[in-house]
Design a protein around this motif. Sequence first.
Motif, PDB file in Angstrom:
ATOM      1  N   ARG A 199     -12.259  -6.328 -27.001  1.00 34.46           N
ATOM      2  CA  ARG A 199     -13.678  -6.032 -26.809  1.00 34.46           C
ATOM      3  C   ARG A 199     -13.984  -5.480 -25.415  1.00 34.46           C
ATOM      4  O   ARG A 199     -15.011  -4.847 -25.209  1.00 34.46           O
ATOM      5  CB  ARG A 199     -14.538  -7.255 -27.099  1.00 34.46           C
ATOM      6  N   ARG A 252      -9.078  -9.568 -20.849  1.00 34.92           N
ATOM      7  CA  ARG A 252      -9.485 -10.451 -21.946  1.00 34.92           C
ATOM      8  C   ARG A 252     -10.772 -11.154 -21.554  1.00 34.92           C
ATOM      9  O   ARG A 252     -10.828 -11.908 -20.589  1.00 34.92           O
ATOM     10  CB  ARG A 252      -8.381 -11.484 -22.196  1.00 34.92           C
ATOM     11  N   VAL A 253     -11.833 -10.897 -22.308  1.00 41.89           N
ATOM     12  CA  VAL A 253     -13.153 -11.429 -21.980  1.00 41.89           C
ATOM     13  C   VAL A 253     -13.775 -12.055 -23.217  1.00 41.89           C
ATOM     14  O   VAL A 253     -13.824 -11.434 -24.280  1.00 41.89           O
ATOM     15  CB  VAL A 253     -14.092 -10.331 -21.426  1.00 41.89           C
ATOM     16  N   VAL A 254     -14.251 -13.268 -23.085  1.00 40.93           N
ATOM     17  CA  VAL A 254     -15.031 -13.939 -24.116  1.00 40.93           C
ATOM     18  C   VAL A 254     -16.484 -13.952 -23.655  1.00 40.93           C
ATOM     19  O   VAL A 254     -16.785 -14.333 -22.524  1.00 40.93           O
ATOM     20  CB  VAL A 254     -14.541 -15.381 -24.345  1.00 40.93           C
ATOM     21  N   SER A 255     -17.380 -13.509 -24.520  1.00 47.92           N
ATOM     22  CA  SER A 255     -18.792 -13.450 -24.159  1.00 47.92           C
ATOM     23  C   SER A 255     -19.601 -14.431 -24.994  1.00 47.92           C
ATOM     24  O   SER A 255     -19.430 -14.513 -26.210  1.00 47.92           O
ATOM     25  CB  SER A 255     -19.352 -12.040 -24.369  1.00 47.92           C
ATOM     26  N   VAL A 256     -20.471 -15.160 -24.319  1.00 47.63           N
ATOM     27  CA  VAL A 256     -21.450 -16.020 -24.988  1.00 47.63           C
ATOM     28  C   VAL A 256     -22.796 -15.307 -24.888  1.00 47.63           C
ATOM     29  O   VAL A 256     -23.310 -15.093 -23.782  1.00 47.63           O
ATOM     30  CB  VAL A 256     -21.515 -17.410 -24.340  1.00 47.63           C
ATOM     31  N   VAL A 260      -8.385 -15.703 -19.249  1.00 47.83           N
ATOM     32  CA  VAL A 260      -9.553 -15.274 -20.020  1.00 47.83           C
ATOM     33  C   VAL A 260     -10.804 -15.433 -19.165  1.00 47.83           C
ATOM     34  O   VAL A 260     -11.057 -16.518 -18.618  1.00 47.83           O
ATOM     35  CB  VAL A 260      -9.695 -16.087 -21.321  1.00 47.83           C
ATOM     36  N   THR A 298     -20.811 -16.413 -30.004  1.00 46.88           N
ATOM     37  CA  THR A 298     -19.701 -16.169 -29.088  1.00 46.88           C
ATOM     38  C   THR A 298     -18.826 -15.056 -29.651  1.00 46.88           C
ATOM     39  O   THR A 298     -18.540 -15.031 -30.854  1.00 46.88           O
ATOM     40  CB  THR A 298     -18.873 -17.448 -28.892  1.00 46.88           C
ATOM     41  N   TYR A 299     -18.398 -14.145 -28.786  1.00 46.03           N
ATOM     42  CA  TYR A 299     -17.617 -12.976 -29.191  1.00 46.03           C
ATOM     43  C   TYR A 299     -16.325 -12.972 -28.378  1.00 46.03           C
ATOM     44  O   TYR A 299     -16.370 -12.936 -27.143  1.00 46.03           O
ATOM     45  CB  TYR A 299     -18.418 -11.695 -28.952  1.00 46.03           C
ATOM     46  N   GLY A 300     -15.183 -12.999 -29.073  1.00 46.52           N
ATOM     47  CA  GLY A 300     -13.939 -13.161 -28.345  1.00 46.52           C
ATOM     48  C   GLY A 300     -12.741 -12.417 -28.880  1.00 46.52           C
ATOM     49  O   GLY A 300     -11.606 -12.758 -28.529  1.00 46.52           O
ATOM     50  N   TYR A 301     -12.941 -11.392 -29.721  1.00 47.18           N
ATOM     51  CA  TYR A 301     -11.778 -10.673 -30.210  1.00 47.18           C
ATOM     52  C   TYR A 301     -11.116  -9.919 -29.055  1.00 47.18           C
ATOM     53  O   TYR A 301     -11.765  -9.503 -28.100  1.00 47.18           O
ATOM     54  CB  TYR A 301     -12.122  -9.757 -31.375  1.00 47.18           C
ATOM     55  N   VAL A 321     -15.011 -15.384 -18.848  1.00 44.90           N
ATOM     56  CA  VAL A 321     -16.158 -15.729 -19.690  1.00 44.90           C
ATOM     57  C   VAL A 321     -17.405 -15.065 -19.110  1.00 44.90           C
ATOM     58  O   VAL A 321     -17.675 -15.163 -17.908  1.00 44.90           O
ATOM     59  CB  VAL A 321     -16.364 -17.254 -19.775  1.00 44.90           C
TER      60      VAL A 321
END
Length: 224
Positions: free
Chosen positions: A83, A88-92, A6, A77-80, A8
């Motif tokens: 996106r 797979r990317v989680v954004s703050v 993942v 925080t956006y993590g579906y 970030v």
Amino acid sequence: MTIARVAVTVDLVVLTVREQQLSALVWWRDRSPYAESWSLPGGFVQLDEDLPVAAHRLMAERAGLADVRVHLEQLATYGYPDRDPRQRVVSVAYLGLAPDLPASTRAQVMWRPVADLTEKGRIAFDHRRILLDGVERARAKLEYSPLAAAFCPPEFTVAELRRVYEIVWGHPLDPRNFHRKVTGAQGFLVPTGRTTTRDGGRPARLYRRGDAESLHPPMMRPTW
């Protein structure tokens, strides 16, 4: 069991008031994915940096706003999973607010009215949702915090502060009622003892932001 990798990122919702409109800083994408569309300035978090450090770095590198004083706070925080089509990317996301911010030093980055972006602009990834969340955070915080002063110069008139509320909320406000509320809110405004005629007409008192962290009583958004 497969361990997912993942990434970030930090995405920036930077808002200011320009030409009497609430405006956001956006990046024009010229490559896939989402070529020829707007996105929020942002980038990947480096392995050796904390999130606030990454946000300030990207304000300079991607937003082109180095050495500019900006109120910056973590938004959400956006993590579906879907996106970002690449991985797979989680954004703050961080929300940045400041008065009359200058044009970016980056050619691909420019100010656009929030209304144009949210209603008809082509926006990459889930950045429309992030932008809307940032705008709603700003609107809500104007009710119970002195955040509106972040859109004003260090010294401002009540009329200039009222225009910030009207632009961010999208509603006209009664000048006398507004003046009574903001000058009556404990610790919100501090008179400087100086006046200005930049609003036109008679000299108007100049104020600066006080030390209040919240507004008592709060400023309530119009419901019409």
